[in-house]
Design an enzyme around this catalytic site. Structure first.
Site, PDB file in Angstrom:
ATOM      1  N   ASP A 114     -13.681  -8.809  -5.040  1.00  0.00           N
ATOM      2  CA  ASP A 114     -13.150 -10.024  -4.428  1.00  0.00           C
ATOM      3  C   ASP A 114     -14.169 -10.507  -3.399  1.00  0.00           C
ATOM      4  OD1 ASP A 114     -12.866  -8.336  -2.258  1.00  0.00           O
ATOM      5  OD2 ASP A 114     -10.774  -8.871  -1.864  1.00  0.00           O
ATOM      6  N   GLN A 151      -6.558 -16.404  -2.837  1.00  0.00           N
ATOM      7  CA  GLN A 151      -6.811 -17.612  -2.027  1.00  0.00           C
ATOM      8  C   GLN A 151      -5.951 -17.662  -0.764  1.00  0.00           C
ATOM      9  OE1 GLN A 151      -9.238 -19.610  -3.069  1.00  0.00           O
ATOM     10  NE2 GLN A 151      -9.489 -18.659  -5.061  1.00  0.00           N
ATOM     11  N   GLU A 157      -0.800  -9.116  -5.300  1.00  0.00           N
ATOM     12  CA  GLU A 157      -2.132  -9.587  -5.669  1.00  0.00           C
ATOM     13  C   GLU A 157      -2.133 -11.067  -6.022  1.00  0.00           C
ATOM     14  OE1 GLU A 157      -4.876  -8.117  -5.204  1.00  0.00           O
ATOM     15  OE2 GLU A 157      -4.008  -6.197  -4.634  1.00  0.00           O
ATOM     16  N   TYR A 210     -10.314  -9.371 -11.390  1.00  0.00           N
ATOM     17  CA  TYR A 210     -10.003  -8.727 -10.116  1.00  0.00           C
ATOM     18  C   TYR A 210      -8.573  -8.180 -10.099  1.00  0.00           C
ATOM     19  CZ  TYR A 210      -8.093  -8.201  -5.526  1.00  0.00           C
ATOM     20  OH  TYR A 210      -7.406  -7.691  -4.459  1.00  0.00           O
ATOM     21  N   ARG A 252       0.818  -1.210   0.000  1.00  0.00           N
ATOM     22  CA  ARG A 252       0.000   0.000   0.000  1.00  0.00           C
ATOM     23  C   ARG A 252       0.858   1.269   0.000  1.00  0.00           C
ATOM     24  NH1 ARG A 252      -4.658  -1.976   4.308  1.00  0.00           N
ATOM     25  NH2 ARG A 252      -5.876  -3.153   2.794  1.00  0.00           N
ATOM     26  N   CYS A 293     -21.755  -5.659  14.222  1.00  0.00           N
ATOM     27  CA  CYS A 293     -22.593  -4.660  13.543  1.00  0.00           C
ATOM     28  C   CYS A 293     -22.885  -3.449  14.431  1.00  0.00           C
ATOM     29  CB  CYS A 293     -23.896  -5.290  13.078  1.00  0.00           C
ATOM     30  SG  CYS A 293     -23.655  -6.614  11.855  1.00  0.00           S
TER      31      CYS A 293
END
Length: 354
Positions: free
Chosen positions: A135, A39, A34, A117, A22, A196
């Site tokens: 993804d 997976q 990537e 992706y 990043r 949540c």
């Protein structure tokens, strides 16, 4: 949509993990990360990313490596076709494209091992091309937030979610938006039991309002798991040598090394293994065969479970193509065998000392 974009990016700036890929726009590093993270969880993939960027600091270093070297460094990550495609693509970029990475989504799609992706991720992260990523984390967030129950692994679902993802994309800063939505799905909108109560979207999430968090996203046609029974013959030749073979047939472990293998339809006894050993035409009958593990080791892959027994075969005969046990850990082998080798070599060394 502006409100959603702002809330996503505000959350991301507070909660994002500090990950090395990043902090760069280098397409080689982004592509490498990537492919490794396909997976694979970040915690598992990070050490591999660091190893690869250290050993192969440029795409040319990777291209000039042998496939054995690449597979050995990849060992333990699984899905070894990723490593083979990685190496092939590095060669293509180095020697066909003169070490210049494609700069558009459409051109990136032409690279071996790069799908929608990965092409979207590289195009947006490196070149700010407005392509939304999809993804598992993004599917999950979109499915819950918008209350969409179309199966995510269906052609209709992929198209529908693709349209939604592109519609909410921040066109002015697609790189940050894509990183934010993936990070949100990974760390906040988790697959099971997400919190949540602290979610920034708990006032507008349809799945939460309709109490469908555990029901979304929907996935259909669960793959049936196949059971296979592996019997590995581990030769101990004249006390300090053994034998490995390279798998050349197509499959998950293509070009990795392994001990001579006998595959059966179920768990088999010593007598049956002994008979099968004769059919390998590698050893004479002057040997001692014993079972290493009493119960099969179950190695779980995405589409199959391998029930594996290791058999120790001791012989004093002279055989071709043997290697010293001291060299065995230099070969690229499947994780299943790497675990056995690590354990067995330690036990063997302990016995030799005693």
């Amino acid at each position: 949509m502006k409100h959603l974009q702002v809330k996503l990016q505000d959350w991301y700036h507070i909660h994002k993990r500090d990950l090395p890929w990043r902090n760069t726009k280098n397409p080689y590093h982004i592509w490498l990360s990537e492919i490794i993270l396909q997976q694979t969880r970040v915690t598992q993939g990070l050490p591999y990313y660091e190893k690869f960027t250290t050993v192969f600091p440029t795409v040319k270093h990777l291209a000039d490596a042998t496939e054995d070297d690449v597979l050995k460094l990849w060992q333990g990550l699984g899905y070894y076709s990723r490593a083979r495609n990685l190496h092939a693509t590095a060669k293509h970029i180095t020697y066909t494209l003169n070490q210049v990475f494609p700069t558009t989504y459409n051109d990136l799609l032409q690279l071996k091992g790069v799908g929608d992706y990965t092409a979207s991720a590289i195009a947006s992260f490196c070149y700010q091309e407005p392509k939304a990523v999809l993804d598992g984390n993004v599917f999950r967030f979109l499915s819950r937030y918008f209350g969409v129950d179309t199966p995510i692994n269906s052609p209709k679902g992929k198209k529908e979610f693709g349209i939604i993802a592109q519609k909410i994309l921040n066109l002015k800063d697609p790189a940050t938006h894509n990183q934010a939505i993936m990070e949100f799905g990974a760390n906040q909108c988790k697959p099971k039991n997400p919190d949540c109560d602290i979610c920034t979207f708990n006032g507008s999430c349809i799945a939460l309002q309709q109490k469908k968090i555990s029901d979304l996203p929907v996935k259909t046609n669960k793959i049936k798991i196949k059971k296979r029974y592996f019997n590995y013959i581990v030769p101990i030749i004249q006390g300090d040598k053994t034998m490995l073979q390279k798998r050349t047939q197509n499959g998950i472990w293509k070009n990795l090394h392994e001990f001579p293998l006998i595959e059966s339809t179920s768990v088999i006894a010593t007598k049956e293994v002994s008979e099968e050993v004769k059919n390998l035409n590698l050893f004479s009958e002057k040997n001692i065969l014993s079972k290493y593990n009493d119960k099969p080791i179950i190695h779980k892959l995405s589409h199959q479970h391998l029930y594996t027994t290791f058999w120790i075969l001791e012989t004093d005969e002279t055989l071709k193509k043997t290697i010293n046990f001291s060299e065995i850990q230099h070969y690229a082998v499947p994780k299943l065998l790497a675990n056995f080798i690590d354990e067995f070599v330690v036990l063997k060394d302990d016995k030799s000392v005693s």
